[in-house]
Enzyme design. Structure first.
Site, short mmCIF file in Angstrom:
data_model
loop_
_atom_site.label_atom_id
_atom_site.label_comp_id
_atom_site.label_asym_id
_atom_site.label_seq_id
_atom_site.Cartn_x
_atom_site.Cartn_y
_atom_site.Cartn_z
N ARG A 100 0.88 -1.18 0.00
CA ARG A 100 0.00 0.00 0.00
C ARG A 100 0.91 1.23 0.00
NH1 ARG A 100 -5.44 1.30 3.40
NH2 ARG A 100 -6.14 -0.19 1.83
N HIS A 127 -7.42 0.71 -6.49
CA HIS A 127 -7.64 -0.15 -5.32
C HIS A 127 -8.29 -1.46 -5.82
CE1 HIS A 127 -7.88 -1.39 -1.32
NE2 HIS A 127 -8.80 -0.59 -0.81
N GLN A 130 -10.09 -4.24 -3.48
CA GLN A 130 -11.39 -3.82 -2.96
C GLN A 130 -12.49 -4.09 -3.99
OE1 GLN A 130 -12.38 -2.16 0.13
NE2 GLN A 130 -14.37 -2.73 -0.70
N ASP A 222 -17.27 6.77 -1.47
CA ASP A 222 -15.99 6.66 -0.75
C ASP A 222 -15.73 8.02 -0.10
OD1 ASP A 222 -13.45 5.87 0.11
OD2 ASP A 222 -12.50 6.18 -1.85
N CYS A 262 -16.61 1.41 0.50
CA CYS A 262 -15.45 0.55 0.77
C CYS A 262 -14.99 0.65 2.22
CB CYS A 262 -14.32 0.89 -0.19
SG CYS A 262 -13.79 2.61 -0.09
N ARG A 290 -13.87 -9.04 1.95
CA ARG A 290 -12.44 -8.81 1.68
C ARG A 290 -11.64 -10.09 1.97
NH1 ARG A 290 -10.46 -3.64 1.51
NH2 ARG A 290 -8.85 -4.70 0.31
N1 NVA Z 1 -9.99 6.68 -1.41
C1 NVA Z 1 -9.63 6.17 -0.10
C2 NVA Z 1 -9.85 4.70 -0.03
C3 NVA Z 1 -9.62 4.09 1.32
C4 NVA Z 1 -9.82 2.62 1.34
C5 NVA Z 1 -8.19 6.52 0.19
O1 NVA Z 1 -7.35 6.38 -0.72
O2 NVA Z 1 -7.90 6.94 1.30
N1 CP Z 2 -11.39 -0.41 2.25
C1 CP Z 2 -10.13 -0.46 2.68
O1 CP Z 2 -9.19 -0.68 1.92
O2 CP Z 2 -9.98 -0.24 4.01
P1 CP Z 2 -8.61 -0.06 4.77
O3 CP Z 2 -8.06 1.28 4.41
O4 CP Z 2 -8.99 -0.14 6.23
O5 CP Z 2 -7.68 -1.16 4.38
#
Ligand code: NVA
Ligand code: CP
Length: 304
Positions: A100, A127, A130, A222, A262, A290
């Site tokens: 990540r 992502h 997800q 989101d 999500c 998930r």
């Molecule tokens: N768009 C959000 C998704 C979190 C799972 C982010 O990147 O923070």
């Molecule tokens: N939806 C998702 O990826 O959640 P986290 O940021 O908690 O991993």
């Protein structure tokens, strides 16, 4: 030796997606296959995570492998060791790496220098894991994917991009309702439109959330402020204010419309508390999916 990375959904065929959904459903039913016996998987996270981290850790363990969490705060990258060196070193200990991070380019660099599969656990652009589990959730609820209308309301971010990629590939109609200054990636929109042509489905970019929500089978949203964008919080809240899933917007959709998020959610920003707790929401089932989907993803990427 060839390896199977999952950097985004572009490299997955329709058959791959179908296969992943089937395998995830089978793991969810209790399939106890252990294709990762004797293998280890690293989880390198440069941003916070609850769902992705924990579901991947448990998934590796359930498949018989050893998960190793690597906080970017603790490893030598923090002190300047390069990705190109780190990728080559870690490839000598572990069998796959979930990452990540921020820029997609960084993920691509890891993938280039690692001799093991690299799996995208979220970047600023995508992502994919997800969306794979979201397709499982929709399939479970509706018994099909093709022909359904998914409407994403809000920021044209990593989730919007991956939903475009994934939903277009399986013949869903996708509408993104986002302000003109926060549109999804233009290249991804272009490709999704091409994929939709093959199915006779539609990909639409819209600015009016109410118009977009008409006839929706699924309303998805989101956060308005993604990780790494906190410095722009005030401006984002302002520009995205009218892109909220609330009762009035839900009333524009089909009566049996599914509401998806999500997570993490910011209640009363992108979605109201009432809709989140209401009968249309399948948000926590989504979170549950998930885990079996991570099992299916790991199995696919680590297939000998
Ligand atoms: N768009 C959000 C998704 C979190 C799972 C982010 O990147 O923070
Ligand atoms: N939806 C998702 O990826 O959640 P986290 O940021 O908690 O991993």
């Amino acid at each position: 030796m060839s390896k199977r990375d999952l950097l985004d959904l572009s490299a997955l065929s329709y058959e791959d997606l179908e296969g992943l959904i089937k395998r995830a459903a089978s793991y969810k039913k209790g399939n106890a296959d252990r294709p990762l016996a004797g293998k280890s998987v690293g989880l390198l996270f440069e941003k916070s995570s609850t769902r992705t981290r924990v579901s991947f850790e448990v998934a590796v363990w359930r498949l018989g492998g050893l998960p190793i969490f690597l906080s970017s705060e603790d490893i030598q990258i923090k002190r300047g060791e390069t990705i190109t060196d780190s990728a080559r070193v870690l490839s000598r200990y572990i069998d796959a790496l979930v990452i990540r991070t921020y820029e997609q380019k960084k993920l691509e660099l890891w993938a280039k220098y690692a001799s093991i599969p690299i799996i995208n656990g979220l970047t600023d652009l995508h992502h994919p894991c997800q969306v794979l589990s979201d397709l499982l959730s929709i399939q479970e609820e509706r018994g099909k994917l093709q022909g359904l209308k998914l409407v994403y309301i809000g920021d044209g971010n990593n989730m919007a991009n991956s939903l475009l990629e994934g939903c277009a590939k399986v013949g869903m109609n996708v509408t993104i309702a986002a302000p003109p200054s926060r549109l999804p990636d233009a290249g991804i929109v272009r490709q999704a439109k091409l994929d939709a042509v093959k199915w006779g489905s539609e990909v639409v970019i819209e600015h009016d959330p109410e118009k977009a929500a008409e006839g929706a089978d699924i309303l998805y949203t989101d956060v308005w402020v993604s990780m790494g964008e906190d410095q722009d919080r005030d401006a984002l809240l302002k520009v995205l204010r009218s892109y909220q899933i609330n009762d009035a917007l839900l009333a524009k959709a089909r009566p049996d419309c599914l509401v998806m998020h999500c997570l993490p959610a910011h209640r009363e920003e992108e979605i109201t508390d009432a809709v989140m707790e209401g009968p249309n929401a399948i948000i926590f089932e989504q979170a549950a999916n998930r885990l079996p989907m991570q099992q299916a993803i790991l199995e696919l990427c680590l297939k000998p």
